[in-house]
Motif scaffolding. Structure first.
Motif, PDB file in Angstrom:
ATOM      1  N   PRO A  32      11.758  -6.028 -12.519  1.00 11.69           N
ATOM      2  CA  PRO A  32      10.423  -5.479 -12.217  1.00 11.69           C
ATOM      3  C   PRO A  32       9.570  -6.401 -11.347  1.00 11.69           C
ATOM      4  N   MET A  33       9.785  -7.714 -11.477  1.00 16.76           N
ATOM      5  CA  MET A  33       8.982  -8.626 -10.647  1.00 16.76           C
ATOM      6  C   MET A  33       9.288  -8.438  -9.164  1.00 16.76           C
ATOM      7  N   ASN A  34      10.551  -8.198  -8.816  1.00 15.90           N
ATOM      8  CA  ASN A  34      10.887  -7.951  -7.414  1.00 15.90           C
ATOM      9  C   ASN A  34      10.352  -6.604  -6.943  1.00 15.90           C
ATOM     10  N   LEU A  35      10.307  -5.626  -7.830  1.00 12.62           N
ATOM     11  CA  LEU A  35       9.741  -4.327  -7.451  1.00 12.62           C
ATOM     12  C   LEU A  35       8.244  -4.457  -7.179  1.00 12.62           C
ATOM     13  N   VAL A  36       7.559  -5.209  -7.993  1.00 12.78           N
ATOM     14  CA  VAL A  36       6.121  -5.438  -7.784  1.00 12.78           C
ATOM     15  C   VAL A  36       5.898  -6.179  -6.463  1.00 12.78           C
ATOM     16  N   ALA A  37       6.679  -7.225  -6.244  1.00 15.89           N
ATOM     17  CA  ALA A  37       6.529  -7.991  -5.001  1.00 15.89           C
ATOM     18  C   ALA A  37       6.806  -7.116  -3.786  1.00 15.89           C
ATOM     19  N   GLY A  38       7.842  -6.307  -3.856  1.00 14.38           N
ATOM     20  CA  GLY A  38       8.179  -5.431  -2.737  1.00 14.38           C
ATOM     21  C   GLY A  38       7.129  -4.375  -2.485  1.00 14.38           C
ATOM     22  N   ALA A  39       6.535  -3.863  -3.565  1.00 14.28           N
ATOM     23  CA  ALA A  39       5.515  -2.818  -3.424  1.00 14.28           C
ATOM     24  C   ALA A  39       4.268  -3.343  -2.725  1.00 14.28           C
ATOM     25  N   ARG A  40       4.040  -4.643  -2.782  1.00 13.03           N
ATOM     26  CA  ARG A  40       2.858  -5.229  -2.155  1.00 13.03           C
ATOM     27  C   ARG A  40       3.113  -5.649  -0.717  1.00 13.03           C
ATOM     28  N   ARG A  41       4.337  -5.482  -0.229  1.00 12.62           N
ATOM     29  CA  ARG A  41       4.647  -5.844   1.159  1.00 12.62           C
ATOM     30  C   ARG A  41       4.110  -4.781   2.097  1.00 12.62           C
ATOM     31  N   ARG A  42       4.068  -5.120   3.368  1.00 14.65           N
ATOM     32  CA  ARG A  42       3.442  -4.242   4.343  1.00 14.65           C
ATOM     33  C   ARG A  42       4.385  -3.240   5.003  1.00 14.65           C
ATOM     34  N   SER A  43       5.688  -3.415   4.825  1.00 15.17           N
ATOM     35  CA  SER A  43       6.579  -2.492   5.518  1.00 15.17           C
ATOM     36  C   SER A  43       7.610  -1.884   4.573  1.00 15.17           C
ATOM     37  N   GLN A  44       8.066  -0.749   4.973  1.00 17.86           N
ATOM     38  CA  GLN A  44       9.094  -0.026   4.230  1.00 17.86           C
ATOM     39  C   GLN A  44      10.384  -0.838   4.157  1.00 17.86           C
ATOM     40  N   SER A  45      10.731  -1.515   5.221  1.00 20.90           N
ATOM     41  CA  SER A  45      11.967  -2.296   5.227  1.00 20.90           C
ATOM     42  C   SER A  45      11.873  -3.486   4.270  1.00 20.90           C
ATOM     43  N   GLU A  46      10.696  -4.077   4.147  1.00 21.49           N
ATOM     44  CA  GLU A  46      10.530  -5.179   3.187  1.00 21.49           C
ATOM     45  C   GLU A  46      10.636  -4.672   1.754  1.00 21.49           C
ATOM     46  N   LEU A  47      10.035  -3.508   1.472  1.00 19.38           N
ATOM     47  CA  LEU A  47      10.156  -2.911   0.150  1.00 19.38           C
ATOM     48  C   LEU A  47      11.624  -2.647  -0.172  1.00 19.38           C
ATOM     49  N   ALA A  48      12.346  -2.087   0.783  1.00 17.23           N
ATOM     50  CA  ALA A  48      13.773  -1.816   0.579  1.00 17.23           C
ATOM     51  C   ALA A  48      14.538  -3.106   0.291  1.00 17.23           C
ATOM     52  N   TRP A  97      15.879   3.127  -3.020  1.00 13.31           N
ATOM     53  CA  TRP A  97      16.328   2.376  -1.839  1.00 13.31           C
ATOM     54  C   TRP A  97      16.833   3.328  -0.760  1.00 13.31           C
ATOM     55  N   ARG A  98      17.643   4.297  -1.161  1.00 11.96           N
ATOM     56  CA  ARG A  98      18.221   5.254  -0.201  1.00 11.96           C
ATOM     57  C   ARG A  98      17.129   6.080   0.479  1.00 11.96           C
ATOM     58  N   SER A  99      16.101   6.464  -0.291  1.00 11.77           N
ATOM     59  CA  SER A  99      15.018   7.256   0.303  1.00 11.77           C
ATOM     60  C   SER A  99      14.261   6.454   1.359  1.00 11.77           C
ATOM     61  N   LEU A 100      14.231   5.135   1.214  1.00 10.86           N
ATOM     62  CA  LEU A 100      13.523   4.284   2.168  1.00 10.86           C
ATOM     63  C   LEU A 100      14.363   3.945   3.391  1.00 10.86           C
ATOM     64  N   THR A 101      15.674   3.945   3.236  1.00 11.11           N
ATOM     65  CA  THR A 101      16.546   3.513   4.329  1.00 11.11           C
ATOM     66  C   THR A 101      17.202   4.675   5.063  1.00 11.11           C
ATOM     67  N   ARG A 102      16.916   5.879   4.650  1.00 12.15           N
ATOM     68  CA  ARG A 102      17.467   7.067   5.313  1.00 12.15           C
ATOM     69  C   ARG A 102      16.946   7.133   6.741  1.00 12.15           C
ATOM     70  N   PRO A 103      17.841   7.347   7.716  1.00  7.11           N
ATOM     71  CA  PRO A 103      17.393   7.421   9.113  1.00  7.11           C
ATOM     72  C   PRO A 103      16.307   8.485   9.304  1.00  7.11           C
ATOM     73  N   ARG A 108       6.282   5.817   3.649  1.00 13.85           N
ATOM     74  CA  ARG A 108       6.303   4.743   2.651  1.00 13.85           C
ATOM     75  C   ARG A 108       5.686   5.293   1.372  1.00 13.85           C
ATOM     76  N   PRO A 109       6.383   5.165   0.228  1.00  9.12           N
ATOM     77  CA  PRO A 109       5.785   5.630  -1.027  1.00  9.12           C
ATOM     78  C   PRO A 109       4.462   4.920  -1.276  1.00  9.12           C
ATOM     79  N   SER A 110       3.522   5.663  -1.837  1.00  9.86           N
ATOM     80  CA  SER A 110       2.223   5.039  -2.117  1.00  9.86           C
ATOM     81  C   SER A 110       2.369   4.041  -3.252  1.00  9.86           C
ATOM     82  N   THR A 111       1.589   3.000  -3.187  1.00  7.52           N
ATOM     83  CA  THR A 111       1.613   2.006  -4.249  1.00  7.52           C
ATOM     84  C   THR A 111       0.257   1.992  -4.912  1.00  7.52           C
ATOM     85  N   SER A 112       0.264   1.820  -6.209  1.00  9.55           N
ATOM     86  CA  SER A 112      -0.988   1.782  -6.935  1.00  9.55           C
ATOM     87  C   SER A 112      -1.620   0.407  -6.775  1.00  9.55           C
TER      88      SER A 112
END
Length: 116
Positions: A32-48, A97-103, A108-112
Motif C-alpha cells: 500500500p505504501m507504493n500505491l500511495v506514493a504512486g497516486a501522488r505522482r504527476r504522471s500516469q506512467s509514474e503511477l504504473a 496497471w493494465r488500464s494505465l498502460t493500455r495503448p 489518469r484515475p482520480s486520486t483522493s
C-alpha cells in the motif's frame, strides 16, 4: 490483509522476529505504501511504475508465506487463506496497471486528497 498478519504472523517462533517475520511485515507494508506514493505522482506512467513495484512486493509476500508454511511457522490453512487474499490483490493490481498502460489510454484515475 492487515488483520490476517496480526493474527497469524504473531505465532512465528521468537528466533524469526528479525528474520522472516520482519521481512514479511516489511514486504506487506510496502504494497500500500507504493500505491500511495504512486497516486501522488504527476504522471500516469509514474503511477504504473509504482503499481509494478507494489506487485513485486506482493510477490515477495507470496513467496514468504510459502516459505513460512514450508518451515512450519504458519499452519497450511492460514497460509492458503493469506495466499488466496494476496492472489486477489495481485489480480486487482494487474488490472489497474493494465488500464494505465493500455495503448491510447490517457485517462489518469482520480486520486483522493491526502488523509489528515
Amino acid at each position: 490483509m492487515e488483520d490476517g498478519w496480526k493474527l497469524k504472523v504473531v505465532n512465528f517462533p521468537g528466533h524469526e522476529l528479525y528474520g522472516l517475520t520482519s521481512q514479511l511485515r516489511r514486504a506487506a507494508m510496502s504494497v500500500p505504501m507504493n500505491l500511495v506514493a504512486g497516486a501522488r505522482r504527476r504522471s500516469q506512467s509514474e503511477l504504473a511504475r509504482f503499481i509494478n513495484i507494489a506487485q513485486a512486493s506482493l510477490a515477495e509476500v507470496q513467496y514468504q508465506l510459502k516459505l513460512a508454511e514450508d518451515l512450519r511457522h504458519l499452519p497450511s490453512d492460514h497460509a492458503l487463506a493469506l495466499r488466496a487474499e494476496a492472489d486477489a490483490i495481485s489480480a486487482m493490481l494487474y488490472d489497474l496497471w493494465r488500464s494505465l498502460t493500455r495503448p491510447g489510454n490517457h485517462h489518469r484515475p482520480s486520486t483522493s486528497p491526502t488523509p489528515r
